[in-house]
Design a protein around this motif. Sequence first.
Motif, mmCIF file in Angstrom:
data_model
loop_
_atom_site.group_PDB
_atom_site.id
_atom_site.type_symbol
_atom_site.label_atom_id
_atom_site.label_comp_id
_atom_site.label_asym_id
_atom_site.label_seq_id
_atom_site.Cartn_x
_atom_site.Cartn_y
_atom_site.Cartn_z
ATOM 1 N N LEU A 1 25.875 149.165 56.590
ATOM 2 C CA LEU A 1 26.657 148.254 55.749
ATOM 3 C C LEU A 1 26.982 146.995 56.535
ATOM 4 C CD1 LEU A 1 28.557 147.667 53.303
ATOM 5 C CD2 LEU A 1 30.338 148.867 54.588
ATOM 6 N N SER B 1 36.879 157.774 58.076
ATOM 7 C CA SER B 1 37.030 156.664 57.128
ATOM 8 C C SER B 1 38.302 156.756 56.300
ATOM 9 C CB SER B 1 35.818 156.578 56.191
ATOM 10 O OG SER B 1 34.669 156.206 56.920
ATOM 11 N N ASP C 1 37.728 147.323 52.969
ATOM 12 C CA ASP C 1 36.537 147.577 53.798
ATOM 13 C C ASP C 1 36.146 149.042 53.688
ATOM 14 O OD1 ASP C 1 36.674 144.885 54.971
ATOM 15 O OD2 ASP C 1 38.486 145.639 55.898
ATOM 16 N N THR C 2 37.143 149.920 53.655
ATOM 17 C CA THR C 2 36.883 151.352 53.526
ATOM 18 C C THR C 2 36.306 151.655 52.145
ATOM 19 O OG1 THR C 2 38.681 151.800 55.047
ATOM 20 C CG2 THR C 2 37.965 153.624 53.665
ATOM 21 N N LEU D 1 34.508 149.658 50.424
ATOM 22 C CA LEU D 1 33.124 149.181 50.451
ATOM 23 C C LEU D 1 32.221 150.184 51.167
ATOM 24 C CD1 LEU D 1 31.163 146.805 49.891
ATOM 25 C CD2 LEU D 1 31.817 145.853 52.102
ATOM 26 N N LYS D 2 32.740 150.744 52.259
ATOM 27 C CA LYS D 2 31.981 151.748 53.005
ATOM 28 C C LYS D 2 31.728 152.984 52.131
ATOM 29 C CE LYS D 2 30.734 154.248 56.765
ATOM 30 N NZ LYS D 2 31.337 154.316 58.089
ATOM 31 N N LEU E 1 31.605 153.092 48.929
ATOM 32 C CA LEU E 1 30.619 152.722 47.902
ATOM 33 C C LEU E 1 29.203 152.827 48.453
ATOM 34 C CD1 LEU E 1 29.879 151.492 45.115
ATOM 35 C CD2 LEU E 1 30.201 149.227 46.135
ATOM 36 N N LYS E 2 29.022 152.313 49.678
ATOM 37 C CA LYS E 2 27.692 152.358 50.299
ATOM 38 C C LYS E 2 27.217 153.805 50.445
ATOM 39 C CE LYS E 2 24.204 150.389 52.148
ATOM 40 N NZ LYS E 2 23.517 149.152 51.785
ATOM 41 N N LEU E 3 28.134 154.678 50.850
ATOM 42 C CA LEU E 3 27.771 156.093 51.035
ATOM 43 C C LEU E 3 27.447 156.748 49.690
ATOM 44 C CD1 LEU E 3 30.396 157.040 53.762
ATOM 45 C CD2 LEU E 3 27.946 156.670 54.105
ATOM 46 N N ALA F 1 20.691 146.162 55.058
ATOM 47 C CA ALA F 1 22.112 145.848 54.852
ATOM 48 C C ALA F 1 22.374 144.362 55.065
ATOM 49 C CB ALA F 1 22.970 146.674 55.805
ATOM 50 N N ASP G 1 30.539 144.489 46.586
ATOM 51 C CA ASP G 1 31.018 145.521 45.662
ATOM 52 C C ASP G 1 31.554 144.898 44.379
ATOM 53 O OD1 ASP G 1 33.245 144.350 46.733
ATOM 54 O OD2 ASP G 1 34.209 146.201 47.386
ATOM 55 N N LEU H 1 28.281 144.849 61.318
ATOM 56 C CA LEU H 1 27.389 145.858 60.778
ATOM 57 C C LEU H 1 27.904 147.247 61.153
ATOM 58 C CD1 LEU H 1 23.884 145.711 59.817
ATOM 59 C CD2 LEU H 1 24.584 147.794 61.004
ATOM 60 N N VAL H 2 28.252 148.021 60.132
ATOM 61 C CA VAL H 2 28.775 149.369 60.351
ATOM 62 C C VAL H 2 27.652 150.373 60.113
ATOM 63 C CG1 VAL H 2 30.644 150.974 59.813
ATOM 64 C CG2 VAL H 2 30.927 148.541 59.315
ATOM 65 N N ARG I 1 31.842 156.614 63.847
ATOM 66 C CA ARG I 1 33.142 157.291 63.992
ATOM 67 C C ARG I 1 33.477 158.195 62.813
ATOM 68 N NH1 ARG I 1 34.670 156.674 69.128
ATOM 69 N NH2 ARG I 1 34.522 154.567 69.895
ATOM 70 N N SER J 1 41.926 154.058 58.836
ATOM 71 C CA SER J 1 40.463 154.107 58.724
ATOM 72 C C SER J 1 39.784 153.543 59.971
ATOM 73 C CB SER J 1 40.036 153.286 57.500
ATOM 74 O OG SER J 1 38.653 153.049 57.528
ATOM 75 N N ARG J 2 38.852 154.329 60.531
ATOM 76 C CA ARG J 2 38.138 153.867 61.729
ATOM 77 C C ARG J 2 37.270 152.644 61.414
ATOM 78 N NH1 ARG J 2 41.845 156.863 61.910
ATOM 79 N NH2 ARG J 2 41.649 159.064 62.384
ATOM 80 N N ASP J 3 36.831 152.513 60.169
ATOM 81 C CA ASP J 3 36.047 151.337 59.756
ATOM 82 C C ASP J 3 36.934 150.103 59.759
ATOM 83 O OD1 ASP J 3 33.737 153.016 59.044
ATOM 84 O OD2 ASP J 3 35.062 153.720 57.465
ATOM 85 N N THR J 4 38.174 150.272 59.308
ATOM 86 C CA THR J 4 39.121 149.161 59.291
ATOM 87 C C THR J 4 39.479 148.753 60.719
ATOM 88 O OG1 THR J 4 39.994 149.967 57.209
ATOM 89 C CG2 THR J 4 41.394 148.461 58.450
#
Lengths: 457, 457
Positions: free
Chosen positions: A116, A290, A320-321, A323-324, A326-328, B42, B63, B117-118, B123, B318-321
């Motif tokens: 992503l 996440s 952002d989470t 969006l992540k 959604l990607k999954l 991506a 999204d 880019l995630v 994580r 969230s680790r993504d955040t």
Amino acid sequence: MATKIQASNYAMCFVSSMILNLFLIFYLFVRTEWQLSWSTRAAAEAEAVASLSCSGHGRAYLDGLVVDGKPVCECNTCFRGPDCSEFSPGCAADVDSGNPLFLEPFWTQHAASSALLVAGWHRMSYSYNDHSIISQELEKHILKVHAIVGNAVTAGRFIVFGAGSTQLLNAAVHALSLNNSSTPAGVVASIPFYPAYREQTDFFRSVDYKFFGDTSLWKNTSDVPKNVIEFVTSPNNPDGLLKKAVLQGPSAKAVYDHAYYWPHFTAIPAPADEALMIFTLSKLTGHAGSRFGWALIKDEAVYEKMLLYTDENTFGISRDTQLKALKLMKAILEGKGRELFDFGHETMRKRWENLSKTLSVSKRFSIQQIAPQYCTFFQKVRGPSPAYAWLKCERPEDEDCHAVLSAAGIIGRRGSSFSAENRYVRLSLIKSQDDFDLLLHRMNALIFHEEDGIKTM
Amino acid sequence: MATKIQASNYAMCFVSSMILNLFLIFYLFVRTEWQLSWSTRAAAEAEAVASLSCSGHGRAYLDGLVVDGKPVCECNTCFRGPDCSEFSPGCAADVDSGNPLFLEPFWTQHAASSALLVAGWHRMSYSYNDHSIISQELEKHILKVHAIVGNAVTAGRFIVFGAGSTQLLNAAVHALSLNNSSTPAGVVASIPFYPAYREQTDFFRSVDYKFFGDTSLWKNTSDVPKNVIEFVTSPNNPDGLLKKAVLQGPSAKAVYDHAYYWPHFTAIPAPADEALMIFTLSKLTGHAGSRFGWALIKDEAVYEKMLLYTDENTFGISRDTQLKALKLMKAILEGKGRELFDFGHETMRKRWENLSKTLSVSKRFSIQQIAPQYCTFFQKVRGPSPAYAWLKCERPEDEDCHAVLSAAGIIGRRGSSFSAENRYVRLSLIKSQDDFDLLLHRMNALIFHEEDGIKTM
């Protein structure tokens, strides 16, 4: 004559070479049109980190520690060294937590569909364009995943997002307990149950609810509080059994925790059709980190209260989470869900079979029995593949089963954490392959020496 | 002879063409070595969405809604049409919310340094490798940002991350109220104050704390509860003034909300050195949607309690955040913070000057006065650039100032939201340039017709 042939040869070579040049120039030109610009740096950074070799016993992360300007491997438990290739011989098999790392290899194998790129200006606003804190696109995709799996009735349901199921469990208790009653609602669950129900309910010290313990204590008594909220975990954590609410009647409300109601862990006999159901990304895709979950809610007033809870508590879930997530969901749907669930189910089935085989020769230890059942998703009768083994120490003297296992280098979670006897221990089967392999190794050694009573590391 | 020259010419052309061949092949080969693989898709998706033109009055998101398989523009308030180019003439200037979109252009201008880019396997675990729920790298970078800005003493402080400041405000109240007292702690704030303090404290209905209203009511009375928790917002929301705790003594504890203590909004006279300080990404980088904040805490026991709160409540952030926040911190530090703060300060200063100029000819409306002050970050005396105008309707009959402005097409937030008189209205100056421009336009029209009392749309 010779010179003429030579000239004609040179001309032919020149023409061929020119054609090659034109082709190469065209190729370069066309490629340039498709070249990336501002995203290249982020993409290159991510690929550079991902390319670091950690011997299959670890991985490097973009936000990992940096030594001498370079990212370093973060090793699985029991492995060390710059490339995680060294096994620490005395290291215990840590199967305490429900860290769903068994799905990590699936995502490294599906790198392109799950990667992503988040732009620096992505959704800076507090709300989406429809003024909500819930992404419509994500909601649509979650419903599609339920539709292909067939594990939940979603028609006529409202949806609320939360930080994992964690936030939603308390949001549900909050919402169901508001009834203008002078006495707090009683929160109950059937032993053995997931510790967070008690912990959270006690922790927030609300005037509106109170933890009342085991459901069965309230079944046939007139002391039932005016309002009871029953947590029903199906399949259950720790024992993997499918469950239904015990308490009935107008004052009893159930919160169905369906974290594990996915084909990885259980047959799906029918879509769940309860008034309040909670799901989490953690046990669907393995992305515990996440912190994303959702609740499907029948009653509009309960939905409004849960939504307000997430609003007052955290102003919704990180965009952002979302969006992540959604990607999954999109990545799952690309393979119509077959790929993820085939992988998840196969991994869990094999682990269960291996552990069962090891334990079948033991008289000292037993694990729960789960009957084969028809699964509407796989369209066949299938055997068990639970997330956890609920292990029992059968010898009268082994009252502290956790200590028995610890001495043999196996760290489980003690029965008392689930309000059960300490004769029980939960072993997590959803951690990394390394963790599972070591568990099996230590368990084999323990059982091998069962007769002579030697405790082996 | 002519053929010989021809042959030699062809030979020369062939050699030249071959050299070009070799160069092109080499170029392609070397480039191939640097090509991206799994991240390309991506990156290309993100760039495709970003390339959609929305006339500077909107943007498309990964999204966002998809129409006929293509992403569509999401327009700023008052703009519509497929490319957001149509202004809706009767549309009101909505300056109610504190949505920090004034920083969005900064990030579109810094696309490469802020893109992230995630990887699909980033994580997945509940915890970082050190078993914590807090990214060490992010912590380090947050401390660096404080160091270059000089707005907070970070030495000897513990750090807790939260979902924006929202989650941390209640975590702080929770932590400070646990004192084994039989009476709940009193939560207070000085009018005018940010509505969330009251709302949250009331909402969670804890047995440990209760909202007690305006700080000044408790200053000189013996009725002070055993334990008082004072919210201090500095600079204050809504009026932008720098503040200090009013209550002192062993039973008084202060929570400093420093959301706006950044050079965008205020001079930084000295680093803040309080026992409990809360900051948020929302007002530093403008990423309100990312839901990320942090608290700097002196007392270890308070730190432990706040950390436990975020753990029980959401199992951390969230680790993504956290990864996104790290990327933004790195982007800030690339320009040693000058670029972001120059942009933020310039934007806010200009907006304030324009609004002040417009209001200077009015007798009907006034706004707060903020004195110029020496700023240690910019190393000069600087004028005001607050996040909000705290507007007062001066005419005796304009008791409902919100209604007066609404009638003129300006939607602010009424004074009563901040527990103040409705003679006041908060106007947000941190929204998009479109929102600000429309505010100025409507305000000019309102003041132009001030004398003849005509209410203008």
